[in-house]
Scaffold this motif. Structure first.
Motif, short mmCIF file in Angstrom:
data_model
loop_
_atom_site.label_atom_id
_atom_site.label_comp_id
_atom_site.label_asym_id
_atom_site.label_seq_id
_atom_site.Cartn_x
_atom_site.Cartn_y
_atom_site.Cartn_z
N SER A 46 -31.08 71.23 -60.80
CA SER A 46 -30.36 70.22 -60.04
C SER A 46 -31.14 68.92 -60.08
N ASP A 47 -30.48 67.83 -60.41
CA ASP A 47 -31.14 66.53 -60.41
C ASP A 47 -30.11 65.42 -60.22
N PHE A 48 -30.46 64.20 -60.56
CA PHE A 48 -29.59 63.06 -60.30
C PHE A 48 -28.36 63.01 -61.19
N THR A 49 -28.28 63.88 -62.19
CA THR A 49 -27.10 63.91 -63.05
C THR A 49 -26.08 64.96 -62.63
N THR A 50 -26.52 65.96 -61.88
CA THR A 50 -25.68 67.14 -61.64
C THR A 50 -24.85 66.99 -60.38
N TYR A 51 -23.69 67.65 -60.36
CA TYR A 51 -22.85 67.69 -59.17
C TYR A 51 -23.32 68.76 -58.19
N ALA A 52 -23.95 69.80 -58.70
CA ALA A 52 -24.43 70.89 -57.85
C ALA A 52 -25.52 71.62 -58.60
N GLU A 53 -26.25 72.46 -57.90
CA GLU A 53 -27.27 73.27 -58.55
C GLU A 53 -26.60 74.18 -59.57
N ALA A 54 -27.18 74.26 -60.75
CA ALA A 54 -26.59 75.04 -61.84
C ALA A 54 -27.53 76.13 -62.30
N GLY A 55 -26.95 77.12 -62.93
CA GLY A 55 -27.72 78.17 -63.55
C GLY A 55 -26.97 78.66 -64.79
N PHE A 56 -27.58 79.53 -65.55
CA PHE A 56 -26.94 80.02 -66.76
C PHE A 56 -26.18 81.31 -66.47
N GLU A 57 -24.89 81.31 -66.80
CA GLU A 57 -24.06 82.50 -66.76
C GLU A 57 -23.58 82.75 -68.18
N ASN A 58 -23.94 83.91 -68.72
CA ASN A 58 -23.65 84.18 -70.13
C ASN A 58 -24.20 83.07 -71.02
N ASN A 59 -25.38 82.56 -70.62
CA ASN A 59 -26.11 81.52 -71.36
C ASN A 59 -25.37 80.18 -71.42
N HIS A 60 -24.45 79.95 -70.49
CA HIS A 60 -23.76 78.66 -70.38
C HIS A 60 -23.95 78.12 -68.97
N ALA A 61 -24.22 76.81 -68.86
CA ALA A 61 -24.48 76.19 -67.57
C ALA A 61 -23.24 76.26 -66.68
N MET A 62 -23.43 76.80 -65.49
CA MET A 62 -22.36 76.94 -64.52
C MET A 62 -22.89 76.59 -63.14
N PRO A 63 -22.05 76.13 -62.20
CA PRO A 63 -20.60 76.00 -62.31
C PRO A 63 -20.21 74.73 -63.06
N GLU A 64 -19.00 74.75 -63.63
CA GLU A 64 -18.48 73.58 -64.32
C GLU A 64 -17.63 72.76 -63.35
#
Length: 401
Positions: free
Chosen positions: A364-382
């Motif tokens: 999570s940083d100044f670019t993101t809308y929310a804290e993200a993590g990898f689900e099936n190796n893809h950044a989520m949530p979208e």
């Protein structure tokens, strides 16, 4: 991501068969390259690589990606590196051509023995090389490319981590929310020929079906087209109230310029994630006033007071004498996530420990809308937002959803 607007090149002219054929060839080649140890990992450094379009059609945008990646790595190195190792980046030119990208990645894997490819640019160039990389045991992190296609050509490899939002799912989310809010009755779509347009269309269709609607009109254009008079004329003849524009930078401006030329003030134009960029607002000027866009990350102006964005912009300007754009911000953000994944992997770094570490990270940083993590190796949530150009700048119309 976005694509964001830089993802203009080869994928937009490739068909599905070409992409899969190129991937199969790369997989076959990569099988002979798999190392017996963790390449690029030494007692005092970790060697990583990337390939960018330094001499092709997107070359003008590459300094932002390269500089921001190097800035994040330099900051980490100045702080002692990762588990005592310095990070060394090797940059190669892919010229926006798949065959050049294949040679560049062969060099990075065979000669330079890199541990990972970070922020490599281009959907076509990545489609041609990701199979080669993962089969050689090389991590590929944050390719600037159509994520769903990249996972397909990588065969679901654990070594590929994508951060660019999927065009189909984000467009579907946007329309599912906005069709009823806007009271859309007649929607038309202008789509680039090829996978990019197909992905956007794949998001539009189910959203319309869920709302009990069908497309009133569709029009296609080819990559490189600059005249959109016939496409917009088809939309007007169908009396649409909303146009979905599967467009990137120049095409987005072209569609809006034609709408304004016709004095068509009561139609709503919504561009996909790649077209919602500060470049569109700056280049389009008055022609793009009122344009709606699907947003996938936070935008910050040069006078932002956001602490994280301000620190990044000041550091970037001090290092390179220029104000960074959103592409630089995203490259910096993805590099920070890569570094966090290296940290989480532990001192005994292997491709396998990196995979486990990356899956444990949250970002999570100044670019993101929310804290993200990898689900099936893809950044989520979208998450997405709906923004609108007002007074030459993108102004959020919704909270991220």
């Amino acid at each position: 991501m976005s694509f964001r607007q830089l993802n203009r090149e080869v994928l937009m002219t490739l068909n599905r068969r070409q992409i899969l054929a190129g991937s199969a060839a790369a997989l076959a080649l990569g099988a002979s390259l798999r190392p017996a140890r963790a390449a690029g990992v030494h007692s005092d450094e970790i060697v990583i690589g990337t390939h960018l379009d330094l001499s092709g059609p997107a070359a003008a945008g590459m300094p932002a990606l390269r500089n921001a990646t190097e800035l994040a790595l330099a900051e980490a190195n100045a702080a002692g590196g990762v588990h005592g190792r310095q990070i060394r980046l090797i940059v190669e030119d892919n010229g926006s051509q798949p065959q050049l990208a294949v040679r560049a990645v062969q060099k990075l894997i065979r000669s330079d023995e890199v541990f990972a490819l970070l922020n490599p640019f281009g959907s076509g160039t990545n489609a041609a090389t990701i199979g080669q990389a993962v089969q050689a045991g090389t991590v590929v992190f944050a390719p600037w490319a159509a994520s769903s296609v990249m996972h397909q050509v990588a065969g679901g490899s654990d070594l590929l981590f994508t951060t660019v939002q999927n065009y189909n799912t984000t467009m579907n989310s946007a329309l599912t929310r906005m069709l009823p809010e806007w009271g859309v009755e007649r929607l038309g779509g202008i789509y680039m020929e090829g996978p990019f347009g197909d992905l956007i269309h794949a998001g539009v269709t189910p959203a319309l079906e869920a709302a009990g609607l069908t497309e009133a009109a569709t029009a296609a254009y080819r990559p490189g087209d600059i005249d959109f008079s016939s496409q917009v004329a088809r939309m007007r003849a169908a009396n649409v109230d909303t146009i979905v524009a599967a467009t990137i930078t120049r095409e987005t401006v072209g569609v809006m310029a034609e709408v304004k030329r016709l004095g068509w003030d009561d139609v709503r134009v919504l561009t996909a994630i790649p077209g919602r960029s500060t470049v569109v607002a700056r280049l389009g000027g008055a022609d793009t006033e009122g344009l709606y866009g699907v947003g996938g990350w936070r935008l910050h102006s040069a006078d932002t007071t956001d602490p994280g964005a301000r620190a990044f912009m000041d550091a970037y300007q001090a290092a390179y004498g220029d104000i960074p754009d959103e592409n630089a911000a995203n490259a910096y953000s993805y590099t920070k996530w890569f570094l966090a994944s290296l940290e989480a992997a532990g001192a005994d770094l292997t491709a396998e420990s990196f995979t486990e570490g990356a899956r444990q990270t949250r970002h999570s940083d100044f670019t993101t809308y929310a804290e993200a993590g990898f689900e099936n190796n893809h950044a989520m949530p979208e998450l997405v937002s709906i923004d609108r150009i007002e007074g030459g700048a993108w102004v959020p119309q919704t909270e991220p959803f």
